[in-house]
Scaffold this active site. Structure first.
Site, PDB file in Angstrom:
ATOM      1  N   ASP A   3      -4.426   7.388   9.929  1.00 20.96           N
ATOM      2  CA  ASP A   3      -4.244   5.823  10.562  1.00 20.96           C
ATOM      3  C   ASP A   3      -2.953   5.874  11.135  1.00 20.96           C
ATOM      4  O   ASP A   3      -2.672   4.875  11.869  1.00 20.96           O
ATOM      5  CB  ASP A   3      -4.471   4.905   9.489  1.00 20.96           C
ATOM      6  CG  ASP A   3      -3.457   5.021   8.251  1.00 20.96           C
ATOM      7  OD1 ASP A   3      -2.413   5.727   8.327  1.00 20.96           O
ATOM      8  OD2 ASP A   3      -3.642   4.364   7.236  1.00 20.96           O
ATOM      9  N   GLY A  29      -2.149  -4.212   0.936  1.00 16.95           N
ATOM     10  CA  GLY A  29      -2.156  -5.662   1.944  1.00 16.95           C
ATOM     11  C   GLY A  29      -1.100  -6.807   1.376  1.00 16.95           C
ATOM     12  O   GLY A  29      -1.125  -8.071   2.133  1.00 16.95           O
ATOM     13  N   HIS A  69       0.190   5.507   6.967  1.00 12.64           N
ATOM     14  CA  HIS A  69       0.503   5.531   5.530  1.00 12.64           C
ATOM     15  C   HIS A  69       0.720   7.033   5.330  1.00 12.64           C
ATOM     16  O   HIS A  69       0.024   8.011   5.897  1.00 12.64           O
ATOM     17  CB  HIS A  69      -0.891   5.419   4.631  1.00 12.64           C
ATOM     18  CG  HIS A  69      -1.204   3.967   4.540  1.00 12.64           C
ATOM     19  ND1 HIS A  69      -1.950   3.035   5.389  1.00 12.64           N
ATOM     20  CD2 HIS A  69      -0.608   2.681   3.943  1.00 12.64           C
ATOM     21  CE1 HIS A  69      -2.245   2.102   5.258  1.00 12.64           C
ATOM     22  NE2 HIS A  69      -1.450   1.607   4.342  1.00 12.64           N
ATOM     23  N   ASN A  95       3.787  -5.749   5.939  1.00  8.22           N
ATOM     24  CA  ASN A  95       2.719  -6.563   6.043  1.00  8.22           C
ATOM     25  C   ASN A  95       3.175  -7.881   6.953  1.00  8.22           C
ATOM     26  O   ASN A  95       2.493  -8.513   7.575  1.00  8.22           O
ATOM     27  CB  ASN A  95       1.875  -6.611   4.953  1.00  8.22           C
ATOM     28  CG  ASN A  95       1.254  -5.473   4.592  1.00  8.22           C
ATOM     29  OD1 ASN A  95       0.325  -4.876   5.270  1.00  8.22           O
ATOM     30  ND2 ASN A  95       1.088  -5.147   3.166  1.00  8.22           N
ATOM     31  N   SER A  97       1.007  -1.104   0.001  1.00  8.05           N
ATOM     32  CA  SER A  97       0.169  -0.016  -0.098  1.00  8.05           C
ATOM     33  C   SER A  97       0.742   1.261   0.024  1.00  8.05           C
ATOM     34  O   SER A  97       0.497   2.499  -0.486  1.00  8.05           O
ATOM     35  CB  SER A  97      -0.946   0.104   1.234  1.00  8.05           C
ATOM     36  OG  SER A  97      -0.215  -0.336   2.564  1.00  8.05           O
TER      37      SER A  97
END
Length: 216
Positions: free
Chosen positions: A185, A76, A188, A104, A39
């Site tokens: 968040d 992801g 990012h 991830n 991402s």
């Protein structure tokens, strides 16, 4: 990166958001960098024009370098998932690759040796196609424990030394944990954060382009 500790749910829920790489869109003699990752490459939460590949291409062109940067990021993705789509990402016409993966894996607690093995296969596949590689490192959340974070951190310099590829030690260097450069968040980068990443990684991108062989 310790804010990443509670982020597994966000990554697990992320949908595949990358369009198919458009390597063929570049002019025949234009170098094509494939930005291959998760991402952080795909630009989750940002317009396409604010993603890392788009901003890197714009920055290169602003410096007089006609280079196409393909967005081959999928939100992801673990290193294992990315490995499965590598052939699709490295379509005919690619000149070089930036590899940004592992975040991830760390969030899911995947053993570092597994991540290292997958990244090694990605590098080997790129080198088999005679593509220069820039490996962008990641860091594991500190709540994974000292042994895990140390082992994870060691993956990237070890691979760079083993395969002779370029290394940018931490993709989010100077951006992670800076509220003004991150989305809400805390994981990012926002548009300003992406701009800083591009500015900081540019010297390594210049080195990568210097290794690109002229197209026949």
């Amino acid at each position: 990166m310790n804010r990443l500790g509670g982020a597994l749910v966000l990554f697990a829920a992320a949908l595949l958001c990358a369009a198919a790489p458009r390597v063929g869109d570049a002019k025949e003699d234009t170098p094509v960098i494939v930005a291959f990752g998760d991402s952080l490459i795909a630009g989750l939460g940002l317009p396409e024009s604010e993603s890392f590949p788009a901003k890197l291409e714009a920055a290169l062109k602003a410096r007089g370098k006609e280079v196409s940067v393909v967005n081959a990021g999928v939100s992801g993705d673990t290193s294992a998932a990315a490995l499965k789509r590598l052939d699709w990402a490295l379509a005919d016409g690619a000149s070089a690759i930036i590899v940004e993966l592992g975040g991830n894996d760390a969030l899911q607690g995947i053993p570092p040796e597994g991540t290292k093995a997958n990244l090694a296969k990605i590098i080997e596949a790129a080198q088999a196609k005679h593509l220069p590689v820039l490996l962008a490192g990641m860091e594991a959340p500190r709540n994974m424990g000292r042994d895990y974070t140390d082992a994870f951190h060691a993956i990237y310099p070890a691979l760079a030394a083993q395969y002779g590829v370029l290394l940018y030690p931490f993709f989010l260097d100077g951006v992670a944990l800076e509220d003004s450069l991150m989305q809400a968040d805390g994981i990012h980068p926002n548009a300003k954060g992406v701009t800083k990443i591009v500015e900081q990684i540019m010297p390594k991108v210049d080195e990568l382009l210097a290794r690109v062989k002229p197209k026949d």
